[in-house]
Scaffold this motif. Structure first.
Motif, PDB file in Angstrom:
ATOM      1  N   LEU A 185       1.907  24.599   8.131  1.00 32.10           N
ATOM      2  CA  LEU A 185       2.032  26.005   8.504  1.00 32.10           C
ATOM      3  C   LEU A 185       3.222  26.640   7.802  1.00 32.10           C
ATOM      4  O   LEU A 185       4.195  25.964   7.453  1.00 32.10           O
ATOM      5  N   ASN A 186       3.125  27.950   7.600  1.00 28.71           N
ATOM      6  CA  ASN A 186       4.234  28.789   7.123  1.00 28.71           C
ATOM      7  C   ASN A 186       4.596  28.555   5.665  1.00 28.71           C
ATOM      8  O   ASN A 186       5.691  28.922   5.225  1.00 28.71           O
ATOM      9  N   VAL A 187       3.679  27.980   4.877  1.00 28.62           N
ATOM     10  CA  VAL A 187       3.994  27.709   3.472  1.00 28.62           C
ATOM     11  C   VAL A 187       4.274  29.025   2.745  1.00 28.62           C
ATOM     12  O   VAL A 187       3.466  29.949   2.759  1.00 28.62           O
ATOM     13  N   SER A 188       5.445  29.102   2.135  1.00 32.65           N
ATOM     14  CA  SER A 188       5.901  30.267   1.382  1.00 32.65           C
ATOM     15  C   SER A 188       6.084  31.500   2.257  1.00 32.65           C
ATOM     16  O   SER A 188       6.205  32.611   1.725  1.00 32.65           O
ATOM     17  N   ASN A 189       6.120  31.335   3.577  1.00 34.83           N
ATOM     18  CA  ASN A 189       6.303  32.485   4.447  1.00 34.83           C
ATOM     19  C   ASN A 189       7.631  32.385   5.196  1.00 34.83           C
ATOM     20  O   ASN A 189       8.433  31.490   4.931  1.00 34.83           O
ATOM     21  N   PHE A 190       7.857  33.286   6.142  1.00 32.66           N
ATOM     22  CA  PHE A 190       9.183  33.492   6.702  1.00 32.66           C
ATOM     23  C   PHE A 190       9.210  33.483   8.228  1.00 32.66           C
ATOM     24  O   PHE A 190      10.219  33.837   8.826  1.00 32.66           O
ATOM     25  N   GLN A 191       8.104  33.084   8.866  1.00 37.82           N
ATOM     26  CA  GLN A 191       8.063  33.083  10.323  1.00 37.82           C
ATOM     27  C   GLN A 191       9.080  32.093  10.889  1.00 37.82           C
ATOM     28  O   GLN A 191       9.316  31.038  10.316  1.00 37.82           O
TER      29      GLN A 191
END
Length: 332
Positions: A229-235
């Motif tokens: 989860l959250n690959v390359s994201n900012f959550q």
């Protein structure tokens, strides 16, 4: 959503001195012992640190240029284990073998991302991928062969399932994609010490995690070690953990891993492509305090662009100013 493609064709692994004890396998609860002093924070995880990564090269350049303070800040990235993304559409074998050989000498696990699915990224910033299904099967086979019996953790195809769910990938490709992912899991899991986590997007993308269940099941999640989860994201860690636990419950207790490479300040509303003001997140570790959460990982390489947006270069290109901002904003 764009994703980096970190080409390792020029990887010249420099064989670090193996002065530490073998690290635990992913999912083990034990803490690395006395060897933890060798690499500071990085030694608290069992994962290998790439000595030739772009942050390490940037540090050397800035030191020569007299930018000692900036170089010191960038060690917050260079000293951490980050996933390697062997280039798609070419033979991944040499890069994979070079990295795993170095990691094996240290008794560590190499982090990889397999990212070459046909019709990748719906034609957006990281468009491309294998030319067709057979080309993908050959690529995954070469990837798996190169892993051999080394310790490896593979994040399988960021975005691929989420793009099925959100409709970005045309419906005529759905069945083929799910079949290819299923086959890829089976092939990778033939390697005795390889763990595979099939990507499942992030909480801000597919808000109803129940929509992921059927495509994940058709893609073979039952045979994988879990999902990412959250690959390359900012959550944030809290948001992603709650989401992951809910999805895990819907999948019969499947475990998961979380990308924390850039989520230290959480997301910027309505901005996913090179948003300003972000920070490095939790350093890579298998000590998570949650049995179903196997590891916090740096899957996206901090400092590599999401795409030509927000002033950034092309997807996957090293952007030293952004890397420096991530490091400067971090508390480590």
């Amino acid at each position: 959503m764009p994703r980096l493609i970190h080409t390792l064709a020029a990887l010249a692994v420099l064989g670090l001195v193996a002065g530490c004890s073998p690290a635990p396998e992913v999912g083990e609860a034990s803490v690395v012992g006395a060897a933890s002093q060798q690499r500071g924070a990085a030694a608290r995880s069992p994962f290998w640190v790439d000595p030739t990564g772009p942050a390490a090269q940037q540090i050397q350049l800035w030191q020569r240029q007299g930018r000692a303070q900036d170089a010191a800040l960038l060690k917050r990235i260079a000293d951490q284990p980050v996933a390697l993304w062997p280039a798609g559409e070419t033979d991944p074998g040499p890069a994979v073998r070079s990295a795993t050989a170095s990691a094996t000498r240290e008794g560590r696990t190499t982090l990889f991302v397999a990212y070459d699915i046909p019709h990748r990224d719906c034609g957006q910033h990281s468009a491309g991928g294998a030319a067709d299904a057979d080309a993908y099967r050959r690529w995954i086979g070469l990837f798996a062969d190169a892993l051999g019996d080394s310790r490896a953790l593979v994040i399988l195809e960021p975005d691929a399932i989420a793009h099925i769910v959100d409709g970005c990938t045309p419906v005529e490709y759905h069945a083929e994609r799910e079949q290819l992912l299923n086959e890829a899991i089976t092939r990778l899991k033939r390697q005795p010490r390889t763990r595979v986590y099939l990507d499942a997007g992030n909480p801000a993308w597919i808000r109803d995690s129940g929509k992921l269940v059927e495509p994940l099941e058709r893609a073979g999640i039952a045979n994988a070690d879990g999902f990412s989860l959250n690959v390359s994201n900012f959550q944030t860690d809290t948001t992603v953990k709650q989401y992951g636990l809910a999805l895990s419950g819907l999948l019969g207790g499947k475990h998961f891993v979380v990308d924390t490479s850039r989520n230290g300040n959480g997301p910027l509303e309505d901005a996913w492509c090179n948003p300003p003001g972000r920070a490095l997140g939790t350093p890579p570790t298998t000590i998570t305090g949650e049995p179903a959460l196997d590891a916090y990982l740096w899957i996206k390489r901090p400092g590599e662009s999401d795409g030509p947006c927000g002033g950034g270069p092309a997807a996957g290109q090293w952007w030293p100013d952004y890397a420096l901002e991530l490091a400067r904003n971090s508390v480590m």
